[in-house]
Motif scaffolding. Structure first.
Motif, PDB file in Angstrom:
ATOM      1  N   GLY A 169       0.902  -1.282  -0.163  1.00 44.37           N
ATOM      2  CA  GLY A 169       0.072  -0.017  -0.068  1.00 44.37           C
ATOM      3  C   GLY A 169       0.704   1.273  -0.026  1.00 44.37           C
ATOM      4  N   ASP A 170       2.151   1.402   0.386  1.00 46.81           N
ATOM      5  CA  ASP A 170       3.047   2.364   0.548  1.00 46.81           C
ATOM      6  C   ASP A 170       3.083   2.839  -0.923  1.00 46.81           C
ATOM      7  OD1 ASP A 170       5.129   3.935   2.128  1.00 46.81           O
ATOM      8  OD2 ASP A 170       6.194   3.630   0.443  1.00 46.81           O
ATOM      9  N   ARG A 171       2.925   4.138  -1.061  1.00 44.24           N
ATOM     10  CA  ARG A 171       2.895   4.856  -2.407  1.00 44.24           C
ATOM     11  C   ARG A 171       4.350   4.714  -3.033  1.00 44.24           C
ATOM     12  NH1 ARG A 171       0.465  10.526  -1.093  1.00 44.24           N
ATOM     13  NH2 ARG A 171       0.200  10.719  -3.277  1.00 44.24           N
ATOM     14  N   ILE A 172       5.304   4.928  -2.313  1.00 42.62           N
ATOM     15  CA  ILE A 172       6.662   5.153  -2.725  1.00 42.62           C
ATOM     16  C   ILE A 172       7.019   3.723  -3.079  1.00 42.62           C
ATOM     17  CG2 ILE A 172       9.276   5.137  -2.277  1.00 42.62           C
ATOM     18  CD1 ILE A 172       7.644   7.929  -2.100  1.00 42.62           C
ATOM     19  N   ALA A 173       6.571   2.608  -2.364  1.00 42.37           N
ATOM     20  CA  ALA A 173       7.017   1.208  -2.869  1.00 42.37           C
ATOM     21  C   ALA A 173       6.350   0.788  -4.098  1.00 42.37           C
ATOM     22  CB  ALA A 173       6.761   0.252  -1.713  1.00 42.37           C
ATOM     23  N   ARG A 174       4.998   1.143  -4.336  1.00 43.18           N
ATOM     24  CA  ARG A 174       4.019   0.811  -5.308  1.00 43.18           C
ATOM     25  C   ARG A 174       4.914   1.441  -6.679  1.00 43.18           C
ATOM     26  NH1 ARG A 174      -1.097  -1.038  -4.434  1.00 43.18           N
ATOM     27  NH2 ARG A 174      -1.820   0.197  -6.462  1.00 43.18           N
ATOM     28  N   GLY A 175       5.182   2.725  -6.489  1.00 41.62           N
ATOM     29  CA  GLY A 175       5.884   3.390  -7.740  1.00 41.62           C
ATOM     30  C   GLY A 175       7.172   2.624  -8.035  1.00 41.62           C
ATOM     31  N   LEU A 176       8.167   2.379  -7.150  1.00 43.93           N
ATOM     32  CA  LEU A 176       9.189   1.782  -7.211  1.00 43.93           C
ATOM     33  C   LEU A 176       9.217   0.604  -8.008  1.00 43.93           C
ATOM     34  CD1 LEU A 176      12.516   2.114  -6.701  1.00 43.93           C
ATOM     35  CD2 LEU A 176      11.979   1.336  -4.410  1.00 43.93           C
ATOM     36  N   ALA A 177       8.366  -0.348  -7.396  1.00 41.84           N
ATOM     37  CA  ALA A 177       8.032  -1.709  -8.028  1.00 41.84           C
ATOM     38  C   ALA A 177       7.844  -1.674  -9.373  1.00 41.84           C
ATOM     39  CB  ALA A 177       6.849  -2.450  -7.100  1.00 41.84           C
ATOM     40  N   THR A 178       6.902  -0.737  -9.793  1.00 34.82           N
ATOM     41  CA  THR A 178       6.166  -0.839 -11.198  1.00 34.82           C
ATOM     42  C   THR A 178       7.364  -0.086 -11.986  1.00 34.82           C
ATOM     43  OG1 THR A 178       4.068  -0.188 -10.120  1.00 34.82           O
ATOM     44  CG2 THR A 178       4.384   0.459 -12.379  1.00 34.82           C
ATOM     45  N   GLY A 179       7.960   0.944 -11.751  1.00 29.45           N
ATOM     46  CA  GLY A 179       9.141   1.424 -12.658  1.00 29.45           C
ATOM     47  C   GLY A 179      10.213   0.375 -12.794  1.00 29.45           C
ATOM     48  N   VAL A 180      10.758  -0.268 -11.784  1.00 26.83           N
ATOM     49  CA  VAL A 180      11.630  -1.110 -11.873  1.00 26.83           C
ATOM     50  C   VAL A 180      11.351  -2.296 -12.877  1.00 26.83           C
ATOM     51  CG1 VAL A 180      13.462  -2.713 -10.813  1.00 26.83           C
ATOM     52  CG2 VAL A 180      13.080  -0.433  -9.827  1.00 26.83           C
ATOM     53  N   ILE A 191       0.715   6.145 -12.786  1.00 25.74           N
ATOM     54  CA  ILE A 191       0.624   7.693 -12.543  1.00 25.74           C
ATOM     55  C   ILE A 191      -0.986   8.178 -12.766  1.00 25.74           C
ATOM     56  CG2 ILE A 191       0.684   8.265 -15.162  1.00 25.74           C
ATOM     57  CD1 ILE A 191       3.187  10.383 -13.995  1.00 25.74           C
ATOM     58  N   THR A 192      -1.575   7.214 -13.392  1.00 28.37           N
ATOM     59  CA  THR A 192      -3.141   7.897 -13.684  1.00 28.37           C
ATOM     60  C   THR A 192      -3.912   7.455 -12.260  1.00 28.37           C
ATOM     61  OG1 THR A 192      -3.849   5.504 -14.519  1.00 28.37           O
ATOM     62  CG2 THR A 192      -3.017   7.348 -16.155  1.00 28.37           C
ATOM     63  N   GLU A 193      -3.358   6.691 -11.450  1.00 31.85           N
ATOM     64  CA  GLU A 193      -3.959   6.498 -10.178  1.00 31.85           C
ATOM     65  C   GLU A 193      -3.245   7.136  -8.957  1.00 31.85           C
ATOM     66  OE1 GLU A 193      -4.013   2.022  -9.683  1.00 31.85           O
ATOM     67  OE2 GLU A 193      -4.722   1.858 -11.639  1.00 31.85           O
ATOM     68  N   ASP A 194      -2.012   7.550  -9.245  1.00 28.52           N
ATOM     69  CA  ASP A 194      -1.438   8.242  -7.839  1.00 28.52           C
ATOM     70  C   ASP A 194      -0.155   8.849  -8.620  1.00 28.52           C
ATOM     71  OD1 ASP A 194       0.169   9.108  -5.855  1.00 28.52           O
ATOM     72  OD2 ASP A 194      -0.522   6.841  -4.561  1.00 28.52           O
ATOM     73  N   GLU A 195      -0.251  10.273  -8.221  1.00 32.39           N
ATOM     74  CA  GLU A 195       0.724  11.061  -9.094  1.00 32.39           C
ATOM     75  C   GLU A 195       2.188  10.842  -8.367  1.00 32.39           C
ATOM     76  OE1 GLU A 195       1.527  15.448  -8.136  1.00 32.39           O
ATOM     77  OE2 GLU A 195       0.772  15.439 -10.306  1.00 32.39           O
ATOM     78  N   LEU A 196       2.186  10.502  -6.935  1.00 35.80           N
ATOM     79  CA  LEU A 196       3.479  10.262  -6.306  1.00 35.80           C
ATOM     80  C   LEU A 196       3.986   9.038  -6.630  1.00 35.80           C
ATOM     81  CD1 LEU A 196       5.585  10.898  -4.193  1.00 35.80           C
ATOM     82  CD2 LEU A 196       4.184   9.808  -2.438  1.00 35.80           C
ATOM     83  N   ALA A 197       3.177   7.794  -6.766  1.00 34.90           N
ATOM     84  CA  ALA A 197       3.770   6.704  -7.194  1.00 34.90           C
ATOM     85  C   ALA A 197       4.220   6.688  -8.768  1.00 34.90           C
ATOM     86  CB  ALA A 197       2.761   5.558  -7.315  1.00 34.90           C
ATOM     87  N   GLY A 198       3.484   7.366  -9.418  1.00 29.25           N
ATOM     88  CA  GLY A 198       3.827   7.564 -10.721  1.00 29.25           C
ATOM     89  C   GLY A 198       5.137   8.514 -10.888  1.00 29.25           C
ATOM     90  N   ALA A 199       5.423   9.245 -10.004  1.00 33.02           N
ATOM     91  CA  ALA A 199       6.756  10.126 -10.126  1.00 33.02           C
ATOM     92  C   ALA A 199       7.903   9.135  -9.589  1.00 33.02           C
ATOM     93  CB  ALA A 199       6.574  11.301  -9.010  1.00 33.02           C
ATOM     94  N   VAL A 200       7.610   8.526  -8.520  1.00 32.18           N
ATOM     95  CA  VAL A 200       8.699   7.441  -8.307  1.00 32.18           C
ATOM     96  C   VAL A 200       8.973   6.419  -9.457  1.00 32.18           C
ATOM     97  CG1 VAL A 200       9.182   5.783  -6.311  1.00 32.18           C
ATOM     98  CG2 VAL A 200       7.968   8.022  -5.546  1.00 32.18           C
ATOM     99  N   SER A 201       7.806   5.957 -10.081  1.00 36.31           N
ATOM    100  CA  SER A 201       8.040   4.840 -10.976  1.00 36.31           C
ATOM    101  C   SER A 201       8.909   5.452 -12.298  1.00 36.31           C
ATOM    102  CB  SER A 201       6.416   4.655 -11.497  1.00 36.31           C
ATOM    103  OG  SER A 201       6.580   3.664 -12.328  1.00 36.31           O
TER     104      SER A 201
END
Length: 223
Positions: A169-180, A191-201
């Motif tokens: 559920g952590d937004r940083i972790a979600r973006g990191l996992a997706t981008g990597v 990024i369409t669901e969460d801007e922060l997660a998208g930024a990290v991704s």
């Protein structure tokens, strides 16, 4: 120049985006359905891929600005991202290495040839980098491109759902996992669901590309 490629792409994607907005199911993923539909249309119409791409060259041109625009959410969330710099760096190191080794060893267990193994290894980074790395380490760049796109499509279709299933559920972790794991296409979804997660991704996608390009030529010789 006949702009049929632009018209076909936009119409098909719009139709499936509307469908997905109503159903919100993985099987209505507009990116996947658009690719399959356009492929069928080109086949039935006996239209070559090169001809289609030539007519849709403007959309291809827009890919560059679209990728660069990922820097905007990164900049907007720079303070929070800087706070988690160590965690993000560690996630890229572990995630990038795992993406290479898991693909390589799985294919090896299935009996893939050495050339195929070297083509699979860079499948989790963006296409331009993956093709260059594949050529350098003795892979088949065209096969690598197909695997990169497939990986991205799977991330675009399933990444948020899989993260939900595993309770991430952590937004940083979600973006990191997706981008990597699923580079640009995965980033475009989250990024369409969460801007922060998208930024990290987006940040993870870029840094993992650099990390893999540096690491893989050496790692491939010792695994």
């Amino acid at each position: 120049m006949n702009p049929y490629g632009i018209a076909l792409t936009l119409v098909v994607f719009y139709v499936f985006s509307e469908l997905h907005a109503r159903r919100k199911a993985f099987y209505t993923n507009p990116v996947l359905l658009s690719i399959l539909t356009i492929a069928v249309v080109l086949k039935l119409g006996n239209v070559s891929y090169d001809s289609y791409m030539e007519s849709a060259v403007f959309l291809k041109f827009l890919l560059g600005p679209a990728v660069v625009s990922l820097a905007i959410p990164v900049y907007k969330n720079r303070a929070l991202i800087a706070r988690y710099a160590k965690e993000i760096s560690l996630g890229i190191l572990i995630g990038g290495t795992t993406a290479v080794l898991s693909a390589y060893w799985t294919a090896q267990l299935l009996g893939a040839s050495e050339t195929v193994l070297r083509s699979i290894a860079p499948k989790s980074v963006t296409t331009a980098i993956a093709i260059g790395v594949s050529a350098k380490i003795g892979g088949i760049p065209s096969l690598t491109a197909v695997l990169v796109i497939t990986t991205g499509l799977l991330g675009n279709a399933f990444a948020p759902e899989l993260l939900n299933v595993f309770g991430v559920g952590d937004r940083i972790a979600r973006g990191l996992a997706t981008g990597v794991s699923s580079h640009g296409l995965g980033t475009a979804r989250i990024i369409t669901e969460d801007e922060l997660a998208g930024a990290v991704s987006g940040l993870a996608m870029a840094l993992n590309g650099v990390f893999t390009a540096i690491l893989l030529p050496y790692l491939i010789e010792v695994i």
